[in-house]
Structure formats: structure tokens, C-alpha cells
Design an enzyme around this catalytic site. Structure first.
Site, mmCIF file in Angstrom:
data_model
loop_
_atom_site.group_PDB
_atom_site.id
_atom_site.type_symbol
_atom_site.label_atom_id
_atom_site.label_comp_id
_atom_site.label_asym_id
_atom_site.label_seq_id
_atom_site.Cartn_x
_atom_site.Cartn_y
_atom_site.Cartn_z
ATOM 1 N N GLY A 4 36.443 2.146 -43.477
ATOM 2 C CA GLY A 4 35.708 3.315 -43.018
ATOM 3 C C GLY A 4 34.231 3.269 -43.367
ATOM 4 N N LEU A 32 31.862 3.726 -41.140
ATOM 5 C CA LEU A 32 31.643 2.697 -40.121
ATOM 6 C C LEU A 32 30.171 2.513 -39.771
ATOM 7 C CD1 LEU A 32 34.608 3.645 -37.767
ATOM 8 C CD2 LEU A 32 34.579 1.981 -39.650
ATOM 9 N N GLY A 76 28.424 -3.110 -37.496
ATOM 10 C CA GLY A 76 29.258 -4.294 -37.744
ATOM 11 C C GLY A 76 30.706 -4.003 -37.363
ATOM 12 N N HIS A 77 31.230 -2.886 -37.871
ATOM 13 C CA HIS A 77 32.598 -2.492 -37.521
ATOM 14 C C HIS A 77 32.732 -2.281 -36.011
ATOM 15 C CE1 HIS A 77 32.248 -0.737 -41.746
ATOM 16 N NE2 HIS A 77 33.293 -1.536 -41.881
ATOM 17 N N GLN A 119 32.825 -12.333 -40.096
ATOM 18 C CA GLN A 119 32.407 -13.526 -40.844
ATOM 19 C C GLN A 119 31.629 -13.139 -42.100
ATOM 20 O OE1 GLN A 119 33.199 -16.658 -40.557
ATOM 21 N NE2 GLN A 119 31.790 -17.323 -42.176
ATOM 22 N N SER A 155 26.443 -3.361 -44.122
ATOM 23 C CA SER A 155 27.526 -3.162 -45.075
ATOM 24 C C SER A 155 27.577 -1.691 -45.441
ATOM 25 C CB SER A 155 27.273 -3.994 -46.340
ATOM 26 O OG SER A 155 28.130 -3.560 -47.390
HETATM 27 P P1 AMP Z 1 35.127 -3.198 -44.576
HETATM 28 O O1 AMP Z 1 35.185 -1.798 -44.026
HETATM 29 O O2 AMP Z 1 33.913 -3.475 -45.397
HETATM 30 O O3 AMP Z 1 36.414 -3.618 -45.238
HETATM 31 O O4 AMP Z 1 34.973 -4.146 -43.309
HETATM 32 C C1 AMP Z 1 35.923 -4.124 -42.257
HETATM 33 C C2 AMP Z 1 35.715 -5.332 -41.379
HETATM 34 O O5 AMP Z 1 34.403 -5.298 -40.832
HETATM 35 C C3 AMP Z 1 35.847 -6.651 -42.168
HETATM 36 O O6 AMP Z 1 36.526 -7.607 -41.362
HETATM 37 C C4 AMP Z 1 34.402 -7.033 -42.374
HETATM 38 O O7 AMP Z 1 34.208 -8.431 -42.505
HETATM 39 C C5 AMP Z 1 33.774 -6.532 -41.089
HETATM 40 N N1 AMP Z 1 32.329 -6.346 -41.292
HETATM 41 C C6 AMP Z 1 31.718 -5.630 -42.261
HETATM 42 N N2 AMP Z 1 30.371 -5.748 -42.153
HETATM 43 C C7 AMP Z 1 30.144 -6.568 -41.094
HETATM 44 C C8 AMP Z 1 28.965 -7.090 -40.478
HETATM 45 N N3 AMP Z 1 27.748 -6.795 -40.927
HETATM 46 N N4 AMP Z 1 29.115 -7.914 -39.414
HETATM 47 C C9 AMP Z 1 30.350 -8.232 -38.944
HETATM 48 N N5 AMP Z 1 31.493 -7.770 -39.478
HETATM 49 C C10 AMP Z 1 31.399 -6.953 -40.542
#
Ligand code: AMP
Length: 282
Positions: free
Chosen positions: A28, A30, A33-34, A145, A182
Site C-alpha cells: 500500500g 501506492l 511504481g506500483h 526490479q 518508494s
Molecule cells: P511494496 O509496496 O514496497 O512492497 O512494493 C510492491 C511492489 O512494487 C514490489 O514488487 C516492488 O518491487 C514494486 N515497486 C516498488 N517501488 C517500485 C518502483 N520504484 N519501480 C518499480 N516497482 C516498484
């Protein structure tokens, strides 16, 4: 868009869908990237499911589980705008009831880098991803990635346990100045935010050296170290040049690069530790 909190209700909604289903697992808060993962899922599948679950088992005792940023209403509005069919947002007790006692541990690729910095982290990740795959039963699952070692761990788990899901890996989405998006960037003060692109610069400098013929892994680490040293707010946790498949660090007799290399960094800037990576030689 259906927002579902229980495993039983999700299974019923899943059973009513025909065709392929793409899953984007998230914690979450979001960002683009998400949403880029969601768009990849929607382009390649008949339906898209997103899970929103801040997974307690992947946080260490001194990490930011309670403080991790959350905004369910905003997340749901963003996913509605993307045309997502199903959101799975269970409470912690739905995933980890009091009698819970089974974990998934990927031993090899979990060990270095983030696994060394965050003991138990990938055991929590593998366990929750396995459970999400079992509940959601996606055709394909989408990962960023940005979290390169997480990709390696999930890939190994899928192979070892013969899980019937195709993994799709999406390139890291960055701000204009190179900072990888992030949820933890929300912790940065304006001054720390201005310092944070140093991770991208360090990786880019090492990649440029590789592209100009540098083939010593130690030299690439040195270039990253020197770039980071010029930023007073950056406290280095690790700097790595590792085999992109096994994640084994390249050093000693292995120092000369002949195969794809994962360059990766973890750097504390203020409160959060930021991570980033690039693959060279692919
Ligand atoms: P998280 O909510 O941080 O667990 O991320 C969920 C998904 O989004 C994971 O597969 C992360 O690798 C991906 N993700 C997070 N930040 C980015 C980004 N800047 N670019 C691409 N994917 C991302």
C-alpha cells in the site's frame, strides 16, 4: 472494484472470474511504481487483482512496521481509476491467525544483501507471497526490479515449489532526478530528499565505468563508495557487485566480470534506509 478482506470472500470472487488474472502484491501507500505494475498486469490479463497488506513477518523487531505509511482510502481511489477488479486487503489476523505456524524459507539467495541487513525479512516475504498466490491463484504476478533480491527469492520459491504462476518483472520507476520511487521516500525531509538521488548517481557512475570497459567488481564498488562518500547525509549500509543470478558477491578470483552483475546499494538517509540497484552486462 471489489474490496475484500477475507480469504473466503476472495476465493468466491476469484471463482466467479473467467479468463486470466494478474496479481500485484503491495504494502500500500501506492505510488507510480506500483501503478506501473498494475498497468502491466492490466495490459496482459483479463482482470487485475492488487493486494494491500503491510506484512508484519517481513519487518524486524526494530523496524518500521507500526510506522509504515498507510492510506487505504487514497490507495483505493488510485486503483479504482486504474480499473482494477479485485483488491485483497486483509487484516493481519486473516493472514496470521493465532495458531499460524508455517513459514517458507528460501535459503540460498536470501542470505546476502537485504537478507544480511534484515534477518528474517525474506522468510516473511516468501511466506506471505506463497499465501497470497494460494488465495489469489493468479495467472501472472508482477514484481518490481527495484527489489531485485525479492525477485530472486520469489523466483526461486516458484521454481522449487512448482507454484503455477508466471512472474513478470517490471523496471524500476524513478523520479526525474533518478530517485527510485518508494513508499519510504515519504520519511525524507526536504534536505534528505535533495540528497537521496546520490544512490542513482553512484549506480550510474559504476554502470558508465562498466560501459567504458571496467571489468573489476572491486573497482565498480569503489566508484559507488566514492560517489556516496561525497554526500554527507548518506550512511552506507552495503555496496555490492554480485552475480545477477546467484547474488554471490564478486570478489577475490571472481573479481573479473564475465556475466551479468547486479550492482546494489542500501544507504540510510535520515530515518529510512533506501535501496536501489542496476544490472550491467545483461
Ligand atoms: P511494496 O509496496 O514496497 O512492497 O512494493 C510492491 C511492489 O512494487 C514490489 O514488487 C516492488 O518491487 C514494486 N515497486 C516498488 N517501488 C517500485 C518502483 N520504484 N519501480 C518499480 N516497482 C516498484
Amino acid at each position: 472494484m471489489q474490496v475484500i478482506e477475507t480469504i473466503a470472500d476472495f476465493r468466491a470472487a476469484r471463482a466467479a472470474l473467467r479468463g486470466t488474472l494478474g496479481l500485484v502484491p503491495t504494502m500500500g501507500f501506492l505510488h507510480e511504481g506500483h501503478l506501473t505494475l498494475v498497468r502491466h498486469a492490466s495490459a496482459a490479463n483479463d482482470h487485475t487483482a492488487v493486494s494491500i497488506f503491510v506484512n508484519p513477518t517481513q519487518f524486524g523487531p526494530n523496524e518500521d512496521f507500526s510506522a509504515y505509511p498507510r492510506d487505504m482510502e487514497r490507495d483505493l481511489a488510485m486503483l479504482r481509476a486504474e480499473g482494477v477488479a479485485l483488491v485483497f486487503a486483509p487484516p493481519v489476523a486473516e493472514i496470521y491467525p493465532p495458531e499460524f505456524q508455517t513459514y517458507v524459507e528460501v535459503i540460498g539467495v536470501s542470505q546476502g544483501l537485504e537478507g544480511a541487513r534484515r534477518p528474517g525479512h525474506f522468510r516473511g516475504v516468501a511466506t506471505v507471497v506463497a499465501k497470497l498466490f494460494n488465495v489469489v491463484q493468479p495467472t501472472r504476478a508482477y514484481f518490481g526490479q527495484k527489489d531485485a533480491q525479492q525477485v530472486a527469492v520469489v523466483r526461486q520459491m516458484v521454481r522449487d515449489l512448482a507454484l503455477p504462476v508466471e512472474l513478470e518483472i517490471v523496471p524500476t520507476v524513478r523520479e526525474a532526478d533518478g530517485l527510485a520511487l518508494s513508499s519510504r521516500n515519504a520519511y525524507l525531509s526536504p534536505e534528505q530528499r535533495a540528497a537521496a538521488p546520490v544512490l542513482y548517481r553512484a549506480l550510474s557512475n559504476a554502470r558508465d565505468a562498466y560501459e567504458h570497459g571496467e571489468r573489476s567488481a572491486e573497482m565498480l564498488r569503489k566508484i559507488m563508495r566514492e560517489t556516496l562518500a561525497a554526500e554527507p547525509l548518506a550512511q552506507v549500509s552495503y555496496i555490492s557487485a554480485a552475480d545477477a543470478d546467484s547474488l554471490a558477491e564478486l570478489d577475490g578470483v571472481e573479481d573479473r566480470i564475465t556475466r551479468p552483475v547486479l550492482l546494489s546499494l542500501a544507504v540510510k538517509i535520515g530515518q529510512p534506509t533506501l535501496i536501489d540497484n542496476m544490472i550491467v552486462g545483461a
